[in-house]
Design a protein around this motif. Structure first.
Motif, PDB file in Angstrom:
ATOM      1  N   THR B 328      14.180  -8.690  -6.593  1.00  0.00           N
ATOM      2  CA  THR B 328      14.053  -7.258  -6.310  1.00  0.00           C
ATOM      3  C   THR B 328      15.094  -6.523  -7.140  1.00  0.00           C
ATOM      4  N   ARG B 329      14.839  -5.227  -7.334  1.00  0.00           N
ATOM      5  CA  ARG B 329      15.755  -4.401  -8.122  1.00  0.00           C
ATOM      6  C   ARG B 329      16.376  -3.311  -7.250  1.00  0.00           C
ATOM      7  N   SER B 333      13.001  -1.108  -4.124  1.00  0.00           N
ATOM      8  CA  SER B 333      12.083  -1.671  -5.126  1.00  0.00           C
ATOM      9  C   SER B 333      11.132  -2.681  -4.489  1.00  0.00           C
TER      10      SER B 333
END
Lengths: 169, 347
Positions: B328-329, B333
């Motif tokens: 994940t960012r 996100s």
């Protein structure tokens, strides 16, 4: 028949014969200096300023972590090509690595710019002894039975080849 | 130069200069739920490495890479298919083991991975680098142009090593080094220390400190401080690599409070004892956490990633790697995941 029995060896003679055979076997096992022929000697150029290395010190030389002798002369590591018993002793006993790990270590070492080049390959004991006697700072591994007089045999952890507890064989 | 023997030259009296060339290359395949980075097959970096002893105490090291461009053939005149880059160019003078002085362009020695694997994908267990030290990344300065002093002492079996350097630091594009000159009047400097003790053999640990003044075109000058550390277990059964780095940015007048951003990863691998030790499964967790107030890192993304992979050494000089990654960012996100494959080799 009685004469024949008199010509059979006595028990004492058999013991003597057994001892002689053992002595001959030991003679084949020991070289002229009385050292086990299976030991691998660490030999260096006569001007190398050490007589004894600890096993970790030898490992650092083999892995390129130490590049210079205390005299300031660069260490030149000469090592036999793969399959040779001397190389196996160095790679497996001293470095605690497989042949593949040893190769990868040196490719990485040169690639990291830690050292200008890897160990130099020698293809026979004679070549190893010739090179180590001529290259200042050189060090290599040879069977103790084949060591010549124009090189220096280093002790490892205070023990010479042939002594009990010597670790390279 | 082939790596059939390490190195493949017979013993002889040294000659100077003695140029030797080695190379690394890789081909990749990627597929992911949401597109991020190359899709399908992609040409990895083609790296050439040169060493040349100029005398018993002077050595040149160089590394050139060729990287595929995504804009190849566009524009007028058409963009080339590959970017050529001088990755490293170092001239080193060796006094002894305690003192070596060099000048040139380096991989910044404040991160273990950055100076252990360079552009040789084959050398590293995994397909890619950790995000914190990604090529073209901005979290840590990957390159450093300047001078470096280094050496080591046995220290009773602790084998303590040091590196101290001064150089240009980051350029105004912070992923770049100041190759053509420093962007400001302050030089960057760094200290790095590490130990490779005799016992237990295989352990290495160290830390580093880095200071620079970063000039960001739109935002002005910022003091940058980087503190990092690592622990490595070099043996492959198991192999463990753990690193962290904290980066502090403070605007130069000091009007606002400084910000800390951090990143770390931990990677484990195990060379399986069967089938000639050709298989090596691995796992890595990594995290990049950027302070939202950090102006210098305004466009640096966060990351939480887990990857599972398997390396197969097809020969002593070529490896096939396959990975599953999920990441994940940041909190808002969407979770992404994908499969990645690589053939990497040295020649």
């Amino acid at each position: 028949m009685g004469t024949v029995f008199h010509r059979l060896p006595s028990v004492r003679a058999l013991r003597f014969l057994a001892l002689a055979v053992c002595a001959l076997g030991a003679g084949a096992w020991l070289d002229a200096g009385g050292q086990p022929a299976s030991d691998i000697a660490v030999v260096a150029h006569p001007d190398v300023p050490v007589d004894n290395l600890t096993l970790p010190e030898l490992r650092r030389l083999l892995l390129g972590d130490r590049e210079f002798w205390s005299s300031g002369v660069r260490v030149t590591l000469l090592i036999r090509a793969p399959i040779a018993r001397e190389r196996d002793a160095a790679v497996q006993s001293v470095c605690q690595m497989t042949e593949a790990q040893f190769r990868q270590h040196w490719i990485g070492k040169v690639f990291r710019a830690d050292v200008p080049s890897g160990p130099k390959i020698v293809y026979s004991t004679e070549m190893a002894l010739d090179q180590v006697s001529r290259l200042p700072g050189a060090i290599t591994f040879v069977p103790i039975a084949q060591v010549t007089k124009n090189v220096k045999v280093l002790k490892i952890d205070g023990r010479s080849p042939g002594q009990a507890g010597y670790k390279l064989r | 130069m082939a790596h059939d023997q390490p190195p493949p030259q017979a013993a002889e009296q040294p000659e100077y200069p003695s140029l030797r060339i080695a190379g690394f290359g890789d081909v990749n395949f990627a597929i992911s739920k949401y597109v991020e980075g190359p899709r399908g097959f992609s040409q990895g970096q083609f790296a050439l490495h040169m060493t040349s002893a100029l005398s018993p105490r002077v050595t040149f090291f160089g590394e050139i890479s060729f990287s595929a461009r995504t804009d190849a053939g566009t524009d007028t005149p058409p963009a080339a298919g590959f970017n050529a880059e001088v990755e490293r160019m170092i001239l080193r003078f060796d006094k002894n083991d305690k003192l070596k002085v060099s000048f040139g362009r380096y991989h910044t020695p404040i991160n273990w991975w950055n100076t252990a694997y360079h552009h040789g994908q084959w050398l590293q267990t995994t397909i890619g680098r950790p995000e914190m030290i990604q090529f073209g990344g901005r979290f840590l300065p990957v390159h450093f142009v300047g001078a470096l002093m280094e050496g080591g002492v046995p220290a009773g079996g602790w084998n303590v090593n040091y590196k101290a350097g001064v150089g240009n630091g980051r350029a105004s594009v912070i992923s770049r080094a100041g190759d053509a000159g420093d962007v400001n009047g302050n030089r960057a400097w760094l200290l790095n220390g590490f130990s490779k003790p005799d016992k237990p053999f295989g352990l290495e640990f160290g830390g580093s400190f880095y200071r620079d003044l970063v000039t960001v075109s739109a935002s002005g000058d910022f003091d940058e401080t980087i503190v990092g550390g690592y622990v490595i277990w070099h043996k492959e059964d198991p192999e463990i690599i753990a690193e962290f780095a904290n980066v502090r940015h403070q605007d130069d007048p000091g009007a606002k409070p400084g910000t800390w951003s951090h990143a770390y990863y931990i990677q484990g691998a195990y060379r399986l004892p069967w089938q000639n030790r050709l298989w090596k499964p691995y796992v890595r967790f990594e995290h990049v956490g950027v302070n939202p107030q950090d102006v210098v890192f305004a466009s640096v993304p966060n990351l939480d990633q887990t990857l599972l992979g398997l390396r197969y050494d097809a020969s002593q000089f070529a490896a096939i790697k396959g990975e599953f990654r999920t990441w994940t960012r940041g909190e808002a996100s969407q979770r992404n995941y994908g499969g990645f494959f690589q053939i990497s080799f040295t020649f």
